[in-house]
Design an enzyme around this catalytic site. Structure first.
Site, mmCIF file in Angstrom:
data_model
loop_
_atom_site.group_PDB
_atom_site.id
_atom_site.type_symbol
_atom_site.label_atom_id
_atom_site.label_comp_id
_atom_site.label_asym_id
_atom_site.label_seq_id
_atom_site.Cartn_x
_atom_site.Cartn_y
_atom_site.Cartn_z
ATOM 1 N N ASN A 9 1.311 -1.416 -0.007
ATOM 2 C CA ASN A 9 -0.003 0.165 0.157
ATOM 3 C C ASN A 9 1.446 1.087 0.239
ATOM 4 O O ASN A 9 1.292 1.437 1.085
ATOM 5 C CB ASN A 9 -1.098 -0.013 0.888
ATOM 6 N N LYS A 11 0.468 4.251 -0.575
ATOM 7 C CA LYS A 11 -0.287 5.386 0.243
ATOM 8 C C LYS A 11 -0.456 6.654 -0.541
ATOM 9 O O LYS A 11 -0.189 6.336 -2.146
ATOM 10 C CB LYS A 11 -0.169 5.650 1.400
ATOM 11 N N HIS A 97 -9.714 1.432 4.330
ATOM 12 C CA HIS A 97 -8.996 1.281 5.948
ATOM 13 C C HIS A 97 -8.756 2.784 6.006
ATOM 14 O O HIS A 97 -9.471 3.655 6.184
ATOM 15 C CB HIS A 97 -7.096 2.121 4.047
ATOM 16 N N GLU A 99 -6.749 4.740 7.574
ATOM 17 C CA GLU A 99 -6.733 6.437 7.309
ATOM 18 C C GLU A 99 -8.163 6.740 6.670
ATOM 19 O O GLU A 99 -8.094 8.349 6.461
ATOM 20 C CB GLU A 99 -5.234 6.615 6.589
ATOM 21 N N GLU A 169 -5.718 -5.009 10.681
ATOM 22 C CA GLU A 169 -4.825 -3.814 10.721
ATOM 23 C C GLU A 169 -5.017 -3.325 11.972
ATOM 24 O O GLU A 169 -5.746 -2.517 11.817
ATOM 25 C CB GLU A 169 -4.632 -2.681 9.858
ATOM 26 N N GLY A 175 2.553 1.983 11.312
ATOM 27 C CA GLY A 175 3.314 3.448 10.246
ATOM 28 C C GLY A 175 3.748 3.942 12.031
ATOM 29 O O GLY A 175 4.842 4.737 12.120
ATOM 30 N N SER A 214 3.138 -2.251 10.291
ATOM 31 C CA SER A 214 4.930 -2.361 10.617
ATOM 32 C C SER A 214 5.187 -3.709 10.654
ATOM 33 O O SER A 214 6.261 -4.196 10.804
ATOM 34 C CB SER A 214 4.774 -1.977 12.215
HETATM 35 P P1 PGA Z 1 2.311 0.237 7.265
HETATM 36 O O1 PGA Z 1 0.805 0.585 7.176
HETATM 37 O O2 PGA Z 1 3.674 -1.365 7.325
HETATM 38 O O3 PGA Z 1 3.031 1.637 7.197
HETATM 39 O O4 PGA Z 1 2.872 0.149 9.552
HETATM 40 C C1 PGA Z 1 0.157 -0.315 7.337
HETATM 41 C C2 PGA Z 1 -1.013 -0.039 6.275
HETATM 42 O O5 PGA Z 1 -0.790 0.840 6.831
HETATM 43 O O6 PGA Z 1 -1.846 -0.972 5.893
#
Ligand code: PGA
Length: 256
Positions: A9, A11, A97, A99, A169, A175, A214
């Site tokens: 992803n 982003k 997601h 976000e 997640e 992140g 992460s």
């Molecule tokens: P990350 O993000 O691996 O940077 O923690 C995962 C995601 O949001 O899909």
């Protein structure tokens, strides 16, 4: 046997130069790797370029996208339709997601509508679910995940999950570098599968449940060793060809 799916992803990251070099680098790293489905989700604007570069790749890398809107076409300024995603060869579409749930106020019901739209177009929903840190501390993780999945099951039936992907997640792990332990993730994945099995044991057995939050080359193998973790949704580490390929290789090895 479920084949693991490792999806990047990206982003809001990318440029023409980066899209081309990252895909080419990943393609080189994936030589000889089998037993894992590798997918990438660049920003919408770069799907065209990604499709062109992927066409020339030696290895099969699946094209995905990070979001979809509900309508096929019409007066919906700024939206991107499932038909357009298909037009560029994107098949695996991330929805819900955290976000988007947080910054765009997307509700469980709205995400479920997106799920239905993707299914109607023969696309693969990658349905993100997961709890906040406060919900985790309050012991609500399983209930939150069940509620987010039930928004789909109640409107479309459990069979809608057949062929779809669920990405668990934990929001506090995204992140942050603060990944869930493999044991904790396994416990939640098992509870998600058990929840689906209440409606259909067959669908529960087949559905891919990725872990996200992460995931790095250093911890990837510990997740993939768990019986109910079928790959990963990777943010930060997917922006580096070597790191992302290392995660894909760990999934392939666990599946060998
Ligand atoms: P990350 O993000 O691996 O940077 O923690 C995962 C995601 O949001 O899909």
């Amino acid at each position: 046997m479920r084949q693991p799916v490792v999806m990047g992803n990206w982003k809001l990251n990318g440029s023409k130069e980066m899209v081309a070099s990252l895909i080419k680098g990943l393609d080189a790293e994936l030589n000889g790797v089998s037993g894992v489905t590798v997918a990438i989700a660049p920003p919408h604007l770069y799907l065209d370029l990604a499709e062109q570069v992927l066409d020339k790749a030696a290895n099969k890398i699946v094209l995905g996208a990070q979001n979809v809107d509900l309508k096929d076409s019409g007066a919906f300024t700024g939206d991107v339709s499932p038909v357009m995603l298909k037009d560029f060869g994107a098949t695996h579409i991330i929805i819900g997601h955290s976000e988007r749930r947080e910054y765009h106020n997307e509700s469980d019901e709205y995400v479920a509508e997106k799920f239905a739209v993707l299914k109607a177009h023969g696309l693969v929903p990658v349905l993100c679910i997961g709890e906040t840190e406060a919900q985790n501390e309050a012991g609500e993780t399983e209930a939150v995940c069940a509620r987010q999945i039930d928004a789909v099951i109640k409107t479309q039936g459990v069979e809608a999950l057949d062929g779809a992907i669920i990405a668990y997640e934990p929001i506090w792990a995204i992140g942050t570098g603060k990944a869930a332990t493999a044991e904790d993730a396994q416990r939640i994945h098992a509870s998600i599968r058990a929840h689906i099995a209440k409606e259909s044991a067959d669908v529960a057995e087949k559905v891919i449940i990725q872990y996200g939050g992460s995931v790095k080359p250093e911890n990837a193998a510990s997740y993939f060793a768990q019986p109910d973790i079928d790959g990963a949704l990777v943010g930060g580490a997917s922006l580096d060809a070597v790191s992302f390929a290392a995660i894909a290789k760990a999934a392939a090895e666990a599946n060998a």
